[in-house]
Design a protein around this motif. Sequence first.
Motif, PDB file in Angstrom:
ATOM      1  N   ARG A  32       0.832   5.328   0.361  1.00 47.66           N
ATOM      2  CA  ARG A  32       0.154   6.387   0.839  1.00 47.66           C
ATOM      3  C   ARG A  32       1.086   7.569   1.181  1.00 47.66           C
ATOM      4  N   VAL A  51      -8.281   1.646   4.128  1.00 46.23           N
ATOM      5  CA  VAL A  51      -7.963   2.052   3.013  1.00 46.23           C
ATOM      6  C   VAL A  51      -8.586   3.413   2.760  1.00 46.23           C
ATOM      7  N   LEU A 100       0.613  -1.099   0.232  1.00 45.09           N
ATOM      8  CA  LEU A 100       0.127  -0.134   0.008  1.00 45.09           C
ATOM      9  C   LEU A 100       0.901   1.276   0.089  1.00 45.09           C
ATOM     10  N   ASP A 151      -5.075   6.188  -1.814  1.00 43.86           N
ATOM     11  CA  ASP A 151      -4.200   4.967  -1.587  1.00 43.86           C
ATOM     12  C   ASP A 151      -4.103   4.380  -2.824  1.00 43.86           C
TER      13      ASP A 151
END
Length: 217
Positions: A50, A63, A48, A67
């Motif tokens: 971010r 989430v 992930l 993202d």
Amino acid sequence: MTSPGRVRRRTALAALLLAPAMAGLRVAAAPAQTPLGRVTAVRGPAGLIRYGVSQGLTRGAVVIGGDRLVTGERTKVSLGVNGGAVLTVGPATDITVTRYRTDRDGHDLTLTLARGSLRAHLAAGAQWRAVSIAAPTATATTQAGTLVIEADLFTATIYALDGPARVSITPDAPGGTAVARLGTGMGVDVARGARAIRPVPWTNRTAAPLLTRTTLR
């Protein structure tokens, strides 16, 4: 000459006055986002990204808008979406949550699929204004049912497993902005530069490989 005690008091006061400003800078750098949902299952390595920072994707992770999810060559991920939807991310997939908005009138979700495969299942009775998945050559939109899409830079394969869907050629593609509607059980391939969209009924044999890649058990 200033005494050490007075210097310490001035330093403490400066830190106290600076703290709110620094807090404001942190908020500006990482604005609050409405949570899209939570990861309910991960089978294999996934990441992930971010605010430019990469981390491993694990079960239970929240989430949010902005993202980016990236899965390994044999990885599958399931994401429970607030508002009554389930996203199943297939192997070797790169997808970004472009926008998620929710209010008392319903929910809107826009995803950007750079490559890979994705299944979006909207629960019966859920209030969705639209779930849109933008691939390099086409965008697929649905308000109900189950939509499956697989894409790379040159082709988007889109299948309406259950419920109608709307498919449009990417506006900046040479083909223009043709639009078509898929009924249940219909699929289409949209190649880069296409000028028309011609959905056809799919057999179970045709749909099976795509459904397998977007099924997590």
